[in-house]
Scaffold this motif. Sequence first.
Motif, mmCIF file in Angstrom:
data_model
loop_
_atom_site.group_PDB
_atom_site.id
_atom_site.type_symbol
_atom_site.label_atom_id
_atom_site.label_comp_id
_atom_site.label_asym_id
_atom_site.label_seq_id
_atom_site.Cartn_x
_atom_site.Cartn_y
_atom_site.Cartn_z
ATOM 1 N N PHE A 197 0.812 -1.217 0.000
ATOM 2 C CA PHE A 197 0.000 0.000 0.000
ATOM 3 C C PHE A 197 0.846 1.268 0.000
ATOM 4 C CE2 PHE A 197 -2.970 -3.122 1.970
ATOM 5 C CZ PHE A 197 -3.833 -3.179 0.891
ATOM 6 N N SER A 198 2.140 1.141 0.257
ATOM 7 C CA SER A 198 3.017 2.313 0.251
ATOM 8 C C SER A 198 3.599 2.611 -1.130
ATOM 9 C CB SER A 198 4.152 2.128 1.266
ATOM 10 O OG SER A 198 4.983 1.052 0.872
ATOM 11 N N VAL A 199 3.421 1.717 -2.104
ATOM 12 C CA VAL A 199 3.964 1.923 -3.446
ATOM 13 C C VAL A 199 3.206 3.052 -4.140
ATOM 14 C CG1 VAL A 199 4.259 0.881 -5.731
ATOM 15 C CG2 VAL A 199 4.791 -0.442 -3.695
ATOM 16 N N GLN A 200 3.963 3.983 -4.701
ATOM 17 C CA GLN A 200 3.405 5.138 -5.420
ATOM 18 C C GLN A 200 3.648 4.966 -6.919
ATOM 19 O OE1 GLN A 200 1.974 7.895 -3.696
ATOM 20 N NE2 GLN A 200 2.126 6.519 -1.946
ATOM 21 N N ASP A 201 3.036 5.843 -7.726
ATOM 22 C CA ASP A 201 3.198 5.793 -9.182
ATOM 23 C C ASP A 201 4.674 5.777 -9.592
ATOM 24 O OD1 ASP A 201 0.435 5.980 -9.246
ATOM 25 O OD2 ASP A 201 0.397 8.022 -10.041
ATOM 26 N N GLU A 202 5.459 6.661 -8.993
ATOM 27 C CA GLU A 202 6.870 6.771 -9.347
ATOM 28 C C GLU A 202 7.637 5.491 -9.004
ATOM 29 O OE1 GLU A 202 9.853 8.353 -11.354
ATOM 30 O OE2 GLU A 202 7.887 9.289 -11.196
ATOM 31 N N ASP A 203 7.296 4.861 -7.889
ATOM 32 C CA ASP A 203 7.934 3.590 -7.510
ATOM 33 C C ASP A 203 7.638 2.521 -8.561
ATOM 34 O OD1 ASP A 203 8.739 4.724 -5.022
ATOM 35 O OD2 ASP A 203 6.789 4.216 -4.151
ATOM 36 N N LEU A 204 6.391 2.461 -8.979
ATOM 37 C CA LEU A 204 5.981 1.475 -9.978
ATOM 38 C C LEU A 204 6.747 1.687 -11.281
ATOM 39 C CD1 LEU A 204 4.024 -0.881 -10.337
ATOM 40 C CD2 LEU A 204 2.284 0.759 -11.039
ATOM 41 N N LYS A 205 6.895 2.934 -11.656
ATOM 42 C CA LYS A 205 7.656 3.267 -12.876
ATOM 43 C C LYS A 205 9.108 2.805 -12.743
ATOM 44 C CE LYS A 205 8.631 7.048 -16.038
ATOM 45 N NZ LYS A 205 8.348 8.432 -16.393
ATOM 46 N N GLU A 206 9.691 3.023 -11.569
ATOM 47 C CA GLU A 206 11.089 2.626 -11.341
ATOM 48 C C GLU A 206 11.281 1.114 -11.403
ATOM 49 O OE1 GLU A 206 12.585 4.418 -7.745
ATOM 50 O OE2 GLU A 206 12.107 6.432 -8.466
ATOM 51 N N SER A 266 8.381 -6.673 0.731
ATOM 52 C CA SER A 266 7.887 -7.833 1.479
ATOM 53 C C SER A 266 6.624 -8.465 0.906
ATOM 54 C CB SER A 266 7.631 -7.471 2.949
ATOM 55 O OG SER A 266 8.798 -6.971 3.538
ATOM 56 N N ARG A 267 6.290 -8.155 -0.355
ATOM 57 C CA ARG A 267 5.114 -8.751 -0.992
ATOM 58 C C ARG A 267 5.514 -9.334 -2.338
ATOM 59 N NH1 ARG A 267 -0.173 -5.553 0.698
ATOM 60 N NH2 ARG A 267 -1.024 -7.448 -0.148
ATOM 61 N N SER A 268 5.003 -10.508 -2.642
ATOM 62 C CA SER A 268 5.261 -11.152 -3.920
ATOM 63 C C SER A 268 4.257 -10.603 -4.935
ATOM 64 C CB SER A 268 5.096 -12.664 -3.775
ATOM 65 O OG SER A 268 5.301 -13.290 -5.006
ATOM 66 N N ILE A 269 4.751 -9.776 -5.871
ATOM 67 C CA ILE A 269 3.848 -9.133 -6.817
ATOM 68 C C ILE A 269 3.497 -10.082 -7.966
ATOM 69 C CG2 ILE A 269 4.631 -6.803 -6.250
ATOM 70 C CD1 ILE A 269 6.216 -6.794 -8.900
ATOM 71 N N SER A 270 2.354 -9.840 -8.561
ATOM 72 C CA SER A 270 1.904 -10.595 -9.717
ATOM 73 C C SER A 270 1.876 -9.634 -10.904
ATOM 74 C CB SER A 270 0.518 -11.158 -9.440
ATOM 75 O OG SER A 270 0.099 -11.967 -10.494
ATOM 76 N N VAL A 271 2.512 -10.024 -12.008
ATOM 77 C CA VAL A 271 2.630 -9.157 -13.168
ATOM 78 C C VAL A 271 2.151 -9.928 -14.400
ATOM 79 C CG1 VAL A 271 4.213 -7.746 -14.547
ATOM 80 C CG2 VAL A 271 4.657 -8.070 -12.114
ATOM 81 N N SER A 272 1.231 -9.321 -15.164
ATOM 82 C CA SER A 272 0.694 -9.979 -16.356
ATOM 83 C C SER A 272 0.240 -8.939 -17.369
ATOM 84 C CB SER A 272 -0.476 -10.894 -15.983
ATOM 85 O OG SER A 272 -1.526 -10.139 -15.421
ATOM 86 N N VAL A 273 -0.071 -9.410 -18.571
ATOM 87 C CA VAL A 273 -0.616 -8.526 -19.600
ATOM 88 C C VAL A 273 -2.005 -8.100 -19.131
ATOM 89 C CG1 VAL A 273 -1.393 -8.367 -21.990
ATOM 90 C CG2 VAL A 273 0.671 -9.666 -21.435
ATOM 91 N N ASP A 315 7.262 -10.975 -12.455
ATOM 92 C CA ASP A 315 6.164 -11.762 -11.908
ATOM 93 C C ASP A 315 6.686 -12.678 -10.795
ATOM 94 O OD1 ASP A 315 3.504 -12.707 -11.718
ATOM 95 O OD2 ASP A 315 4.019 -14.458 -12.936
ATOM 96 N N GLY A 316 6.104 -12.543 -9.613
ATOM 97 C CA GLY A 316 6.526 -13.347 -8.463
ATOM 98 C C GLY A 316 7.657 -12.734 -7.660
#
Length: 104
Positions: A10-19, A69-76, A63-64
Amino acid sequence: MNIYVSNLSFSVQDEDLKEFFAPYGEVTSAKVIINRETGRSRGFGFVEMTDEAASQKAIAELDGKTVESRSISVSVAKPKDDRSSRNGDSSGFNNRNSYNENRY
């Protein structure tokens, strides 16, 4: 290509995601989806990248992956039209079995 990223901290911001995606290629946009009522992250977001090969590589490698501390899920990302409704009924709230029509 539009990429869906879920299980974000929940602390991830737009800029973090871009990075997170920048090492794989040009990121044209990165947006963490925010809850309108609380102003907090909903725990998912979307990333757009210009190069499809770079996008596929980012999906495969991220992906994964553990991020904050969270395992993210990444997909199309799937277009809105391709997703079904939550209850499996595509007619929405005001269908022929509506409460108001069966009331009397």
